[in-house]
Design an enzyme around this catalytic site. Structure first.
Site, short mmCIF file in Angstrom:
data_model
loop_
_atom_site.label_atom_id
_atom_site.label_comp_id
_atom_site.label_asym_id
_atom_site.label_seq_id
_atom_site.Cartn_x
_atom_site.Cartn_y
_atom_site.Cartn_z
N ASP A 1 0.84 -1.21 0.00
CA ASP A 1 0.00 0.00 0.00
C ASP A 1 0.88 1.26 0.00
O ASP A 1 1.70 1.45 0.89
CB ASP A 1 -0.90 -0.01 1.24
CG ASP A 1 -2.06 0.96 1.13
OD1 ASP A 1 -1.84 2.13 0.75
OD2 ASP A 1 -3.20 0.55 1.42
N HIS B 1 -2.78 -0.16 -2.76
CA HIS B 1 -3.97 0.46 -2.19
C HIS B 1 -5.19 0.26 -3.10
O HIS B 1 -5.09 0.36 -4.32
CB HIS B 1 -3.71 1.95 -1.99
CG HIS B 1 -4.74 2.65 -1.15
ND1 HIS B 1 -4.78 2.52 0.21
CD2 HIS B 1 -5.76 3.47 -1.49
CE1 HIS B 1 -5.77 3.25 0.69
NE2 HIS B 1 -6.38 3.83 -0.32
#
Length: 232
Positions: free
Chosen positions: A170, A201
């Site tokens: 992420d 993400h």
């Protein structure tokens, strides 16, 4: 509109998208948006939950700033717009809005009295904040909640069963932040954290840049099982 209801909150009224299952009354899931507002992706998530038998309600978290914000994840201008809304968003007031939504949804004739929370990015952070600050949350699911690590001092307030999905790569939640989150929740018998190797993400966002069908299918399957276990 048949797919919209009004929530009477402590600070004012705001709209929410609603998707209804075939069989009512049903357990409800309050779905919390990313920085793009209650957009097509969030509405699709609601429709998918309704297909699984849940009453899905997505409140307009940005109602104080820009009621009805509906931004595209593929527009650079909308990204910039959403980031401005995100930066100015009052998270404490927002947690109250989410609790007010839970209370309102629980009292709908279409709801059987059970209400879970499910959120993405900003919405996932709001899931965490609402769950640690309030009772009356029957289950909570958080997908890649940015800034969650900043609120871990409140984790002792968590009473609801919590399922958290983190993307290992992420770009908005560092490895260190993820480790802090996992460590803080490790001592909670009602909390489950899954990390998805190689994912970035919003890997489960419909048509998103980093959408990964296999990882999304795995995460969403876990979410469905979790929701059916705790509120279904």
């Amino acid at each position: 509109m048949k797919n919209r209801i009004s929530i009477e909150g402590r600070d004012g009224s705001f709209n929410a998208n609603i998707a209804r299952p075939k069989t009512l009354p049903a357990p409800a899931v309050v779905v919390l948006q990313e920085l793009f507002g209650v957009n097509a992706d969030i509405r699709k998530h609601c429709d998918e939950l309704a297909e699984q038998g849940f009453l899905a309600v997505a409140p307009d978290l940005f109602w104080r700033q820009e009621p009805g914000a509906d931004l595209s994840v593929t527009s650079e201008a909308d990204w910039a717009h959403g980031l401005r809304l995100y930066g100015a968003y009052d998270r404490d007031a927002g947690a109250n809005d989410v609790k007010d939504t839970i209370n309102a949804v629980r009292n709908l004739r279409e709801c059987n009295g059970k209400v879970a929370l499910l959120g993405y990015c900003l919405g996932a952070l709001m899931v965490f904040l609402t769950a640690v600050r309030n009772s009356g949350v029957d289950a909570a699911v958080a997908y890649h909640g940015g800034d969650t690590e900043k609120y871990l001092a409140e984790v002792d307030g968590l009473r609801a069963p919590l399922l958290m999905h983190l993307a290992e790569e992420d770009e908005f939640i560092s490895r260190a932040a993820q480790a802090e989150i996992e460590a803080a929740l490790a001592g909670k018998p009602n909390a489950i954290v899954y990390s998805y190797a190689g994912q970035r993400h919003a890997f489960s966002r419909h048509n998103g840049t980093h959408y990964n069908a296999a990882a999304a299918h795995l995460a969403n399957g876990r979410t469905s099982e979790f929701l059916h276990q705790h509120v279904g």
